[in-house]
Write an enzyme that holds these catalytic residues in place. Structure first.
Site, mmCIF file in Angstrom:
data_model
loop_
_atom_site.group_PDB
_atom_site.id
_atom_site.type_symbol
_atom_site.label_atom_id
_atom_site.label_comp_id
_atom_site.label_asym_id
_atom_site.label_seq_id
_atom_site.Cartn_x
_atom_site.Cartn_y
_atom_site.Cartn_z
ATOM 1 N N GLU A 104 11.973 2.314 14.340
ATOM 2 C CA GLU A 104 11.099 3.392 13.844
ATOM 3 C C GLU A 104 9.849 3.425 14.705
ATOM 4 O OE1 GLU A 104 9.792 2.535 9.789
ATOM 5 O OE2 GLU A 104 9.751 0.395 10.237
ATOM 6 N N TYR A 116 0.823 -1.202 0.000
ATOM 7 C CA TYR A 116 0.000 0.000 0.000
ATOM 8 C C TYR A 116 0.857 1.253 0.000
ATOM 9 C CZ TYR A 116 0.813 0.959 5.021
ATOM 10 O OH TYR A 116 1.384 1.274 6.228
ATOM 11 N N LEU A 171 10.985 1.195 7.181
ATOM 12 C CA LEU A 171 10.399 1.658 5.925
ATOM 13 C C LEU A 171 11.187 2.892 5.461
ATOM 14 C CD1 LEU A 171 7.960 1.127 3.997
ATOM 15 C CD2 LEU A 171 6.928 3.122 5.075
ATOM 16 N N ARG A 228 8.231 4.140 -4.651
ATOM 17 C CA ARG A 228 8.294 3.122 -3.595
ATOM 18 C C ARG A 228 7.275 2.015 -3.841
ATOM 19 N NH1 ARG A 228 7.564 5.071 2.429
ATOM 20 N NH2 ARG A 228 5.422 5.304 1.715
ATOM 21 N N HIS A 261 0.404 -21.332 -1.980
ATOM 22 C CA HIS A 261 1.070 -21.018 -3.238
ATOM 23 C C HIS A 261 0.501 -19.747 -3.837
ATOM 24 C CE1 HIS A 261 1.492 -25.396 -2.767
ATOM 25 N NE2 HIS A 261 2.709 -25.151 -3.226
HETATM 26 N N1 PDD Z 1 2.817 5.001 7.448
HETATM 27 N N2 PDD Z 1 7.514 3.712 8.959
HETATM 28 C C1 PDD Z 1 6.369 3.010 8.978
HETATM 29 C C2 PDD Z 1 6.348 1.704 9.687
HETATM 30 C C3 PDD Z 1 5.213 3.531 8.355
HETATM 31 O O1 PDD Z 1 4.072 2.814 8.379
HETATM 32 C C4 PDD Z 1 5.274 4.792 7.727
HETATM 33 C C5 PDD Z 1 4.085 5.390 7.016
HETATM 34 C C6 PDD Z 1 6.493 5.498 7.745
HETATM 35 C C7 PDD Z 1 6.648 6.842 7.083
HETATM 36 O O2 PDD Z 1 6.635 6.744 5.675
HETATM 37 P P1 PDD Z 1 6.107 7.934 4.768
HETATM 38 O O3 PDD Z 1 6.888 9.134 5.148
HETATM 39 O O4 PDD Z 1 6.413 7.493 3.398
HETATM 40 O O5 PDD Z 1 4.639 8.119 5.032
HETATM 41 C C8 PDD Z 1 7.598 4.919 8.361
HETATM 42 C C9 PDD Z 1 1.661 5.434 6.702
HETATM 43 C C10 PDD Z 1 1.466 6.907 6.717
HETATM 44 C C11 PDD Z 1 0.442 4.653 7.177
HETATM 45 O O6 PDD Z 1 0.592 3.466 7.365
HETATM 46 O O7 PDD Z 1 -0.643 5.224 7.304
#
Ligand code: PDD
Length: 286
Positions: free
Chosen positions: A182, A33, A206, A52, A104
């Protein structure tokens, strides 16, 4: 008001959009997603999110032939159909309907399931969290080891958010081998003097799109970012902390495991970076 959503090439009211009970996303969590922020009715950091998405799909071998221009058109059409000015567009691609439960993968050529919808977030720019900052607890990082792939396997992230809220806090930081990886749905940072410290990219976290934009913004302004590991203890002694994500921009953190940071109020560096990030995101939005 019912939203108009996108599903497999069609736009329709949300209660008419249906996915099979055999869909790989539903049965196996076999889906990826993206969440792209919408500011003033425009998409921020769109190129990063599409890039991404392509990487996540490739890493899992999910074949989806929608192009960057087609993604942009779908996002824009949903924003328009739903009159969205502030919030985000959620996008999900699963490996498709396997026709039964099976470990599978379904045969090559099985079409992926593609779903997008808008989400309003009227308090993205203000609201109590922005004013007061957020409080986090630390929890062991029990997730799988391909956190660089943005899969929908979010059960543990969801559980730790509930755990944080049950403890009267706002969010959780994952800790692995003694170091912060994170946040439950964001990348995290500490500030010491004029230096911002954040964990380097690897499969452990991520690769946040907001993180990438913020790093570029900092580099342009000669703000020093050090990519290295840090512990909860180091964070507790830091001047400030904050996190970033598409749905929160730069969010000040004012407490880590019960220890107040920057006098329990959002710190000046986090506040400044939030302002600059929003300003730049607005300018570059498409
Ligand atoms: N979450 N780390 C994790 C585990 C995340 O789920 C997210 C984003 C980020 C930050 O990534 P970005 O800057 O690309 O949004 C880091 C989104 C916002 C969500 O799950 O709603």
């Amino acid at each position: 008001m019912s939203r108009i959503v996108y599903i497999n090439g069609e736009y329709m009211p949300e209660d008419e959009a249906k996915v099979s009970i055999f869909d790989r996303g539903f049965v196996m969590g076999d889906a990826v997603y993206e969440v792209t922020c919408v500011l003033d009715g425009k998409l921020t950091d769109f190129e990063g999110h599409v890039a991404r998405l392509g990487r996540s799909l490739k890493e899992l071998g999910i074949v989806c032939d929608i192009t960057r221009d087609e993604w942009l058109e779908i996002h824009r059409k949903l924003i328009e159909l739903n009159g969205l000015t502030l919030g985000g567009v959620y996008l999900q691609v699963s490996r498709g309907n396997a026709g039964d439960r099976d470990f599978h993968f379904p045969p090559a050529g099985t079409p992926p399931t593609v779903v997008l919808y808008t989400q309003e977030q009227p308090h993205m720019l203000d609201g109590p969290k922005v004013e007061k900052g957020v409080k986090v607890i630390s929890v062991p990082d029990l997730r799988w080891h391909r956190r660089d792939i943005k899969t929908v396997q979010l059960l543990y992230a969801s559980m730790v958010k509930m755990q944080a809220e049950a403890a009267g806090k706002d969010d959780a930081w994952f800790v692995e081998d003694g170091f912060v990886t994170e946040g439950s749905s964001n990348n995290c940072y500490i500030v010491k003097g004029n230096t911002i410290i954040t964990r380097p990219l690897s499969n452990d976290i991520l690769h946040g799109i907001t993180r990438a934009s913020l790093m570029r913004i900092c580099a342009e302004r000669q703000i020093k970012i050090e990519e290295r590991l840090f512990t909860v203890e180091e964070a507790q002694q830091a001047d400030e902390a904050f996190y970033t994500s598409a749905s929160s921009f730069v969010m000040p953190i004012v407490e880590v495991d019960g220890v107040a940071l920057s006098g329990g109020k959002p710190g000046p560096v986090a506040k400044h970076l939030r302002e600059v990030y929003i300003e730049e995101a607005r300018k570059a939005a498409i």
